[in-house]
Design a protein around this motif. Structure first.
Motif, mmCIF file in Angstrom:
data_model
loop_
_atom_site.group_PDB
_atom_site.id
_atom_site.type_symbol
_atom_site.label_atom_id
_atom_site.label_comp_id
_atom_site.label_asym_id
_atom_site.label_seq_id
_atom_site.Cartn_x
_atom_site.Cartn_y
_atom_site.Cartn_z
ATOM 1 N N GLN A 74 -5.009 -1.585 8.501
ATOM 2 C CA GLN A 74 -4.488 -0.647 7.508
ATOM 3 C C GLN A 74 -5.497 0.438 7.167
ATOM 4 O OE1 GLN A 74 -2.683 -2.375 4.017
ATOM 5 N NE2 GLN A 74 -0.725 -2.479 5.082
ATOM 6 N N ASN A 96 -3.839 7.352 -2.354
ATOM 7 C CA ASN A 96 -3.756 6.051 -1.705
ATOM 8 C C ASN A 96 -4.019 4.939 -2.723
ATOM 9 O OD1 ASN A 96 -3.711 3.990 0.159
ATOM 10 N ND2 ASN A 96 -5.647 4.525 1.123
ATOM 11 N N THR A 144 -3.156 0.541 -3.657
ATOM 12 C CA THR A 144 -2.629 -0.755 -3.239
ATOM 13 C C THR A 144 -2.264 -1.576 -4.466
ATOM 14 O OG1 THR A 144 -3.852 -0.822 -1.153
ATOM 15 C CG2 THR A 144 -3.124 -2.928 -2.040
ATOM 16 N N GLN A 185 -11.584 5.047 1.015
ATOM 17 C CA GLN A 185 -12.233 4.552 2.225
ATOM 18 C C GLN A 185 -13.464 5.397 2.557
ATOM 19 O OE1 GLN A 185 -11.223 1.826 3.292
ATOM 20 N NE2 GLN A 185 -8.986 1.635 3.244
ATOM 21 N N GLN A 234 -4.925 4.356 7.523
ATOM 22 C CA GLN A 234 -5.032 5.207 6.338
ATOM 23 C C GLN A 234 -6.016 6.353 6.530
ATOM 24 O OE1 GLN A 234 -6.128 2.412 3.294
ATOM 25 N NE2 GLN A 234 -4.240 1.233 3.531
ATOM 26 N N SER A 235 -6.864 6.271 7.546
ATOM 27 C CA SER A 235 -7.906 7.280 7.772
ATOM 28 C C SER A 235 -7.691 8.021 9.089
ATOM 29 C CB SER A 235 -9.289 6.614 7.769
ATOM 30 O OG SER A 235 -9.455 5.773 6.653
ATOM 31 N N ASN A 289 0.847 -1.188 0.000
ATOM 32 C CA ASN A 289 0.000 0.000 0.000
ATOM 33 C C ASN A 289 0.883 1.238 0.000
ATOM 34 O OD1 ASN A 289 -1.403 2.207 2.004
ATOM 35 N ND2 ASN A 289 -2.857 1.318 0.575
ATOM 36 N N LEU A 323 0.594 4.041 1.375
ATOM 37 C CA LEU A 323 0.714 4.729 2.654
ATOM 38 C C LEU A 323 1.332 3.862 3.736
ATOM 39 C CD1 LEU A 323 -2.721 6.604 2.902
ATOM 40 C CD2 LEU A 323 -0.624 7.302 1.742
ATOM 41 N N GLU A 324 0.978 2.587 3.770
ATOM 42 C CA GLU A 324 1.375 1.708 4.855
ATOM 43 C C GLU A 324 2.536 0.775 4.513
ATOM 44 O OE1 GLU A 324 0.058 1.969 8.045
ATOM 45 O OE2 GLU A 324 -0.692 3.779 7.061
ATOM 46 N N GLN A 348 -9.800 8.668 3.386
ATOM 47 C CA GLN A 348 -8.391 8.313 3.451
ATOM 48 C C GLN A 348 -7.544 9.577 3.540
ATOM 49 O OE1 GLN A 348 -10.350 7.567 0.810
ATOM 50 N NE2 GLN A 348 -9.585 8.871 -0.843
ATOM 51 N N ASP A 349 -6.440 9.497 4.269
ATOM 52 C CA ASP A 349 -5.593 10.664 4.518
ATOM 53 C C ASP A 349 -4.953 11.211 3.249
ATOM 54 O OD1 ASP A 349 -6.186 10.345 7.171
ATOM 55 O OD2 ASP A 349 -4.313 9.330 7.675
ATOM 56 N N ASN A 350 -4.748 10.358 2.262
ATOM 57 C CA ASN A 350 -4.029 10.743 1.056
ATOM 58 C C ASN A 350 -4.876 10.404 -0.165
ATOM 59 O OD1 ASN A 350 -2.186 10.795 -1.192
ATOM 60 N ND2 ASN A 350 -0.479 10.684 0.260
#
Length: 277
Positions: A103, A169, A171, A84, A107-108, A53, A55-56, A164-166
């Motif tokens: 995750q 994002n 995967t 998300q 992500q959020s 992912n 972000l993660e 989602q923060d970005n």
């Protein structure tokens, strides 16, 4: 074709697997190791599993299981945007708890801290499991972080959209099969190669030597990552990824040079990539 994926239905893995054609039979499994073990037992044609992912980072369950399992190769890669949603039963405005995969929760994080700082969070096995559980327990007034498809499947409302923060994002998912199968060339013209590299214990500067075999040939590496061998403390194997264009002969030379230094090299795939919008 029978294709295993990390379930349940409407998970992001299911959405990625659907890119291979709706005429296939998609079989959900509760974990990544179970997907790959079922493929190894010849019960399936392919397995689709998440690998990284944006972000993660890497999905270690996939990397480690793949490293421990022989005879499997990567035949294709699908890159899926991850959006998300915060899902609730109709009428719920303030959830008593928020459920999702670890995750998805990570992500959020910015949205959750800004809008629901006092609401506890609970990690569960998948985003879709969270949505299903919330739908089946309306009296709890819980929320789930999951996909828009899951909202439709379980008749949930979207309390927070694209949380989602970005915005970028994504995967990556690997399509895995056995060594005799062909790659999924219809996915796209761009191809990637992934290697597992194991260093000899008595070779000073071994990692430097590995990187040098690519550097002096002007081969651009897109990823270098270490994972523990799970033997002794401080022993690792490395995942090396690179884009293949006109440099395939140079890559073969680099591999031969590493092998001449007693460096273990395992090609786990030379495969096409599809980026979904």
């Amino acid at each position: 074709m029978k294709i295993a994926y990390l379930g349940p239905k409407n998970s992001f893995s299911f959405q990625a697997a659907s890119q291979l054609g709706e005429e296939n039979e998609f079989i959900p499994y509760p974990s990544i190791p179970m997907c790959l073990q079922a493929l190894k037992s010849d019960a399936l044609d392919y397995a689709l599993v998440p690998i990284e992912n944006s972000l993660e980072g890497s999905v270690h369950a996939t990397v480690d299981q793949f490293f421990q399992t022989t005879g499997l190769v990567v035949l294709g890669e699908i890159i899926l945007p991850i959006r998300q949603q915060l899902l609730v039963n109709p009428g719920t405005t303030l959830p008593g708890k928020i459920l999702s995969h670890p995750q998805a929760l990570a992500q959020s994080q910015q949205f959750l801290e800004s809008h629901f700082p006092e609401v506890p969070m609970e990690a569960v096995s998948s985003t879709t499991f969270a949505a299903e559980w919330v739908a089946n327990h309306p009296d709890k007034k819980y929320a789930a972080i999951a996909s828009e498809e899951a909202a439709k499947e379980y008749s949930l409302e979207i309390l927070g959209k694209d949380i989602q923060d970005n915005a970028y994002n994504q995967t990556r998912f690997w399509i895995v099969g056995n060594e005799k199968q062909q790659t999924f060339d219809f996915l796209g013209p761009t191809t990637k190669m992934t290697l597992f590299v194991t260093l000899p214990a008595n070779l000073p500067g071994a990692l430097h030597k590995v990187l040098s075999t690519f550097a002096w040939r002007n081969i651009d590496l897109t990823k270098v990552e270490s994972r523990p061998l799970k033997t002794n403390l401080g022993e690792y194997f490395f995942i090396i990824e690179l884009t293949v264009d006109e440099n395939e002969a140079l890559i073969e030379q680099a591999v031969k040079e590493m092998e001449s230094l007693k460096i273990g090299v395992r090609l786990i795939g030379h495969y096409p990539i599809k980026v979904c919008s």
